[in-house]
Write a protein that holds these residues in place. Structure first.
Motif, PDB file in Angstrom:
ATOM      1  N   HIS A  71       9.850 -12.706  96.597  1.00 29.10           N
ATOM      2  CA  HIS A  71      10.698 -11.842  95.774  1.00 29.10           C
ATOM      3  C   HIS A  71      10.861 -10.490  96.438  1.00 29.10           C
ATOM      4  CE1 HIS A  71       8.558 -14.690  93.091  1.00 29.10           C
ATOM      5  NE2 HIS A  71       9.808 -14.927  92.740  1.00 29.10           N
ATOM      6  N   GLY A  72      11.972  -9.819  96.148  1.00 32.34           N
ATOM      7  CA  GLY A  72      12.269  -8.547  96.786  1.00 32.34           C
ATOM      8  C   GLY A  72      11.405  -7.388  96.326  1.00 32.34           C
ATOM      9  N   ASP A  73      10.958  -7.402  95.076  1.00 34.05           N
ATOM     10  CA  ASP A  73      10.172  -6.306  94.503  1.00 34.05           C
ATOM     11  C   ASP A  73      10.870  -4.960  94.692  1.00 34.05           C
ATOM     12  OD1 ASP A  73       8.334  -8.251  93.850  1.00 34.05           O
ATOM     13  OD2 ASP A  73       6.990  -7.803  95.513  1.00 34.05           O
ATOM     14  N   LEU A  74      12.203  -4.971  94.506  1.00 32.31           N
ATOM     15  CA  LEU A  74      13.020  -3.780  94.736  1.00 32.31           C
ATOM     16  C   LEU A  74      13.643  -3.213  93.459  1.00 32.31           C
ATOM     17  CD1 LEU A  74      14.868  -5.009  97.936  1.00 32.31           C
ATOM     18  CD2 LEU A  74      13.215  -3.132  97.813  1.00 32.31           C
ATOM     19  N   ARG A  75      13.173  -3.651  92.312  1.00 31.58           N
ATOM     20  CA  ARG A  75      13.743  -3.124  91.068  1.00 31.58           C
ATOM     21  C   ARG A  75      13.327  -1.663  90.899  1.00 31.58           C
ATOM     22  NH1 ARG A  75      15.157  -7.395  87.210  1.00 31.58           N
ATOM     23  NH2 ARG A  75      14.739  -9.383  88.213  1.00 31.58           N
ATOM     24  N   ASP A  76      14.197  -0.882  90.296  1.00 33.95           N
ATOM     25  CA  ASP A  76      13.842   0.514  90.041  1.00 33.95           C
ATOM     26  C   ASP A  76      12.807   0.600  88.928  1.00 33.95           C
ATOM     27  OD1 ASP A  76      14.076   3.331  90.479  1.00 33.95           O
ATOM     28  OD2 ASP A  76      15.177   3.429  88.586  1.00 33.95           O
ATOM     29  N   GLU A  77      12.962  -0.273  87.938  1.00 33.33           N
ATOM     30  CA  GLU A  77      12.047  -0.303  86.809  1.00 33.33           C
ATOM     31  C   GLU A  77      11.981  -1.729  86.292  1.00 33.33           C
ATOM     32  OE1 GLU A  77      12.680   1.183  82.420  1.00 33.33           O
ATOM     33  OE2 GLU A  77      12.196   2.910  83.708  1.00 33.33           O
TER      34      GLU A  77
ATOM     35  N   GLU B 138      20.499  -6.069  91.099  1.00 33.13           N
ATOM     36  CA  GLU B 138      20.041  -4.699  91.369  1.00 33.13           C
ATOM     37  C   GLU B 138      19.322  -4.630  92.713  1.00 33.13           C
ATOM     38  OE1 GLU B 138      16.794  -1.431  89.729  1.00 33.13           O
ATOM     39  OE2 GLU B 138      16.982  -3.352  88.706  1.00 33.13           O
ATOM     40  N   GLU B 139      18.438  -5.598  92.985  1.00 32.39           N
ATOM     41  CA  GLU B 139      17.701  -5.603  94.251  1.00 32.39           C
ATOM     42  C   GLU B 139      18.632  -5.845  95.438  1.00 32.39           C
ATOM     43  OE1 GLU B 139      13.339  -7.320  93.283  1.00 32.39           O
ATOM     44  OE2 GLU B 139      15.011  -8.676  92.832  1.00 32.39           O
ATOM     45  N   GLY B 140      19.591  -6.756  95.257  1.00 32.52           N
ATOM     46  CA  GLY B 140      20.531  -7.047  96.329  1.00 32.52           C
ATOM     47  C   GLY B 140      21.368  -5.835  96.683  1.00 32.52           C
ATOM     48  N   ILE B 141      21.837  -5.131  95.682  1.00 31.50           N
ATOM     49  CA  ILE B 141      22.632  -3.926  95.931  1.00 31.50           C
ATOM     50  C   ILE B 141      21.784  -2.860  96.601  1.00 31.50           C
ATOM     51  CG2 ILE B 141      23.813  -2.001  94.774  1.00 31.50           C
ATOM     52  CD1 ILE B 141      24.927  -4.123  92.809  1.00 31.50           C
ATOM     53  N   HIS B 142      20.541  -2.702  96.159  1.00 30.66           N
ATOM     54  CA  HIS B 142      19.655  -1.712  96.783  1.00 30.66           C
ATOM     55  C   HIS B 142      19.394  -2.061  98.245  1.00 30.66           C
ATOM     56  CE1 HIS B 142      16.512   1.262  97.240  1.00 30.66           C
ATOM     57  NE2 HIS B 142      15.768   0.318  97.789  1.00 30.66           N
ATOM     58  N   ARG B 143      19.152  -3.330  98.531  1.00 25.67           N
ATOM     59  CA  ARG B 143      18.799  -3.772  99.877  1.00 25.67           C
ATOM     60  C   ARG B 143      20.014  -3.874 100.791  1.00 25.67           C
ATOM     61  NH1 ARG B 143      14.052  -3.917 102.665  1.00 25.67           N
ATOM     62  NH2 ARG B 143      14.264  -5.350 104.367  1.00 25.67           N
ATOM     63  N   LEU B 144      21.100  -4.425 100.277  1.00 24.45           N
ATOM     64  CA  LEU B 144      22.246  -4.756 101.124  1.00 24.45           C
ATOM     65  C   LEU B 144      23.462  -3.868 100.918  1.00 24.45           C
ATOM     66  CD1 LEU B 144      22.165  -8.604 100.490  1.00 24.45           C
ATOM     67  CD2 LEU B 144      21.187  -7.392 102.448  1.00 24.45           C
ATOM     68  N   GLY B 145      23.547  -3.197  99.789  1.00 24.11           N
ATOM     69  CA  GLY B 145      24.768  -2.488  99.422  1.00 24.11           C
ATOM     70  C   GLY B 145      25.649  -3.424  98.608  1.00 24.11           C
TER      71      GLY B 145
END
Length: 109
Positions: A47-53, A86-93
């Motif tokens: 998992h990306g573990d890139l959520r803001d919250e 959300e994680e995809g947008i944070h990681r990839l745009g």
């Protein structure tokens, strides 16, 4: 965690943290990055573990790599099999995230 790891690093020790709770990662990584500013974190995870919250916490297991990246620490993710939108947008745009969803035929949620 950050203070304890920093103390051991100052004494020339190598610190390895092991555990199922990802939220300890940010403190250890911050201490290492302060000592070795050119380092990159290699994330082995499904998992990306890139959520803001997540579940009303910014320090949840689903947020740890977001906290690491916010500190300006480079990361390399290996083995990721799913990302939230959300994680995809944070990681990839946003544009690249949409392109990946079209390519795979799976919508991002």
């Amino acid at each position: 965690v950050e203070a304890v790891v920093s103390g051991h690093l100052a004494e020339g020790r190598m610190v390895v943290t092991v555990g199922g709770e990802h939220s300890i990662t940010a403190g250890a990584v911050t201490a290492y990055h302060r000592r070795h500013p050119g380092m990159t974190v290699v994330q082995l995870d499904a998992h990306g573990d890139l959520r803001d919250e997540y579940e009303e916490s910014r320090y949840n297991h689903a947020c740890v790599m977001r906290r690491v990246r916010e500190r300006g620490i480079p990361t390399l993710a290996v083995g990721i099999r799913s990302l939230s939108r959300e994680e995809g947008i944070h990681r990839l745009g946003a544009r690249r995230c949409h392109a990946v969803a079209q390519w795979t035929g799976r919508p991002t949620t």
